[in-house]
Design a protein around this motif. Structure first.
Motif, PDB file in Angstrom:
ATOM      1  N   THR A  12      45.922  38.874  45.900  1.00 17.94           N
ATOM      2  CA  THR A  12      47.283  38.392  45.678  1.00 17.94           C
ATOM      3  C   THR A  12      48.006  38.006  46.954  1.00 17.94           C
ATOM      4  OG1 THR A  12      48.055  40.659  45.675  1.00 17.94           O
ATOM      5  CG2 THR A  12      47.581  39.656  43.528  1.00 17.94           C
ATOM      6  N   ALA A  13      47.357  38.114  48.092  1.00 23.98           N
ATOM      7  CA  ALA A  13      47.938  37.681  49.366  1.00 23.98           C
ATOM      8  C   ALA A  13      46.836  37.623  50.412  1.00 23.98           C
ATOM      9  CB  ALA A  13      49.046  38.630  49.830  1.00 23.98           C
ATOM     10  N   THR A  14      46.923  36.680  51.321  1.00 18.78           N
ATOM     11  CA  THR A  14      45.977  36.623  52.422  1.00 18.78           C
ATOM     12  C   THR A  14      46.069  37.935  53.188  1.00 18.78           C
ATOM     13  OG1 THR A  14      46.231  34.240  52.550  1.00 18.78           O
ATOM     14  CG2 THR A  14      45.325  35.337  54.490  1.00 18.78           C
ATOM     15  N   GLY A  15      44.947  38.534  53.447  1.00 17.82           N
ATOM     16  CA  GLY A  15      44.939  39.831  54.121  1.00 17.82           C
ATOM     17  C   GLY A  15      44.693  40.985  53.169  1.00 17.82           C
ATOM     18  N   ASN A  16      45.068  40.818  51.898  1.00 21.78           N
ATOM     19  CA  ASN A  16      44.736  41.839  50.904  1.00 21.78           C
ATOM     20  C   ASN A  16      43.236  41.808  50.658  1.00 21.78           C
ATOM     21  OD1 ASN A  16      47.414  42.496  50.579  1.00 21.78           O
ATOM     22  ND2 ASN A  16      47.591  41.763  48.494  1.00 21.78           N
ATOM     23  N   ALA A  17      42.677  42.930  50.282  1.00 17.84           N
ATOM     24  CA  ALA A  17      41.250  42.992  49.975  1.00 17.84           C
ATOM     25  C   ALA A  17      40.958  42.213  48.691  1.00 17.84           C
ATOM     26  CB  ALA A  17      40.823  44.454  49.811  1.00 17.84           C
ATOM     27  N   TRP A  18      39.786  41.579  48.640  1.00 20.03           N
ATOM     28  CA  TRP A  18      39.333  40.932  47.419  1.00 20.03           C
ATOM     29  C   TRP A  18      38.993  42.010  46.397  1.00 20.03           C
ATOM     30  CZ3 TRP A  18      39.779  35.838  46.690  1.00 20.03           C
ATOM     31  CH2 TRP A  18      39.861  35.006  47.807  1.00 20.03           C
ATOM     32  N   GLU A  19      39.448  41.830  45.154  1.00 23.64           N
ATOM     33  CA  GLU A  19      39.181  42.779  44.083  1.00 23.64           C
ATOM     34  C   GLU A  19      38.310  42.099  43.033  1.00 23.64           C
ATOM     35  OE1 GLU A  19      42.609  44.958  42.642  1.00 23.64           O
ATOM     36  OE2 GLU A  19      43.711  44.463  44.472  1.00 23.64           O
ATOM     37  N   GLU A  20      37.217  42.755  42.640  1.00 22.72           N
ATOM     38  CA  GLU A  20      36.310  42.162  41.664  1.00 22.72           C
ATOM     39  C   GLU A  20      36.898  42.264  40.259  1.00 22.72           C
ATOM     40  OE1 GLU A  20      31.622  42.040  40.368  1.00 22.72           O
ATOM     41  OE2 GLU A  20      32.268  43.525  41.850  1.00 22.72           O
ATOM     42  N   PHE A  21      36.788  41.174  39.515  1.00 27.85           N
ATOM     43  CA  PHE A  21      37.259  41.096  38.140  1.00 27.85           C
ATOM     44  C   PHE A  21      36.101  40.722  37.236  1.00 27.85           C
ATOM     45  CE2 PHE A  21      41.326  41.196  40.028  1.00 27.85           C
ATOM     46  CZ  PHE A  21      42.283  41.385  39.057  1.00 27.85           C
ATOM     47  N   SER A  22      36.068  41.290  36.045  1.00 21.91           N
ATOM     48  CA  SER A  22      35.099  40.911  35.019  1.00 21.91           C
ATOM     49  C   SER A  22      35.722  39.836  34.146  1.00 21.91           C
ATOM     50  CB  SER A  22      34.738  42.117  34.157  1.00 21.91           C
ATOM     51  OG  SER A  22      34.149  43.122  34.934  1.00 21.91           O
ATOM     52  N   LEU A  23      34.893  38.959  33.607  1.00 17.84           N
ATOM     53  CA  LEU A  23      35.394  37.935  32.697  1.00 17.84           C
ATOM     54  C   LEU A  23      36.040  38.573  31.476  1.00 17.84           C
ATOM     55  CD1 LEU A  23      32.736  35.083  32.454  1.00 17.84           C
ATOM     56  CD2 LEU A  23      34.960  35.032  33.564  1.00 17.84           C
ATOM     57  N   ASN A  24      37.100  37.930  30.994  1.00 14.33           N
ATOM     58  CA  ASN A  24      37.773  38.289  29.740  1.00 14.33           C
ATOM     59  C   ASN A  24      38.342  39.698  29.717  1.00 14.33           C
ATOM     60  OD1 ASN A  24      37.104  35.727  28.575  1.00 14.33           O
ATOM     61  ND2 ASN A  24      35.017  36.500  28.380  1.00 14.33           N
ATOM     62  N   THR A  25      38.640  40.244  30.883  1.00 13.11           N
ATOM     63  CA  THR A  25      39.231  41.575  30.958  1.00 13.11           C
ATOM     64  C   THR A  25      40.500  41.496  31.802  1.00 13.11           C
ATOM     65  OG1 THR A  25      37.051  42.595  30.827  1.00 13.11           O
ATOM     66  CG2 THR A  25      38.840  43.963  31.668  1.00 13.11           C
ATOM     67  N   THR A  26      41.632  41.844  31.210  1.00 15.21           N
ATOM     68  CA  THR A  26      42.878  41.883  31.960  1.00 15.21           C
ATOM     69  C   THR A  26      42.940  43.194  32.725  1.00 15.21           C
ATOM     70  OG1 THR A  26      43.995  40.560  30.276  1.00 15.21           O
ATOM     71  CG2 THR A  26      45.396  41.827  31.785  1.00 15.21           C
ATOM     72  N   ARG A  27      43.286  43.100  34.000  1.00 13.59           N
ATOM     73  CA  ARG A  27      43.443  44.328  34.784  1.00 13.59           C
ATOM     74  C   ARG A  27      44.504  44.133  35.840  1.00 13.59           C
ATOM     75  NH1 ARG A  27      41.826  45.095  39.630  1.00 13.59           N
ATOM     76  NH2 ARG A  27      39.902  45.139  40.695  1.00 13.59           N
ATOM     77  N   SER A  28      45.021  45.251  36.316  1.00 14.21           N
ATOM     78  CA  SER A  28      46.069  45.247  37.342  1.00 14.21           C
ATOM     79  C   SER A  28      45.454  45.223  38.737  1.00 14.21           C
ATOM     80  CB  SER A  28      46.944  46.493  37.207  1.00 14.21           C
ATOM     81  OG  SER A  28      47.593  46.496  35.965  1.00 14.21           O
ATOM     82  N   PHE A  29      46.192  44.665  39.672  1.00  9.15           N
ATOM     83  CA  PHE A  29      45.775  44.636  41.070  1.00  9.15           C
ATOM     84  C   PHE A  29      46.112  45.953  41.756  1.00  9.15           C
ATOM     85  CE2 PHE A  29      46.117  40.083  40.287  1.00  9.15           C
ATOM     86  CZ  PHE A  29      44.987  39.617  40.932  1.00  9.15           C
TER      87      PHE A  29
END
Length: 106
Positions: A58-75
């Protein structure tokens, strides 16, 4: 946000080659308020045991977070600049791809 068309692992169809392809989209949303949740939707076509991984931040410098397809999740870390990274790993080349990529966020 919608990305029509196909995003391929590679343009070649040579299955003897191992591919590790990274596609990065730096501005899915820019200065669009505090982004806290996201869902990625796409149609995947994979050759053999190829792997497709999706990452958001959600911002340059934040860590990349892995997401699965078709699953809503919070950052874990919120921000106002949504970025997407897709990693393709395998031997499928042009036969591994995604279509109709959608990124929904709030």
């Amino acid at each position: 946000t919608v990305f029509p068309g196909k995003l391929r692992e590679h343009t070649s169809s040579n299955h003897a080659t191992a591919y590790n392809t990274v596609a990065t989209f730096n501005s899915i949303a820019l200065n669009d308020g505090n982004i806290t949740r996201c869902k990625i939707r796409a149609t995947e076509t994979r050759w053999g045991n190829d792997i497709i991984r999706y990452y958001l931040r959600t911002a340059t410098g934040n860590a990349w977070e892995e997401f699965s397809l078709n699953t809503t999740r919070s950052f874990t870390s919120t921000g106002d600049n949504l970025q997407l990274r897709i990693i393709f790993i395998g031997n499928g080349g042009s036969e591994t791809y995604i279509e109709d990529l959608h990124v929904d966020y709030s």
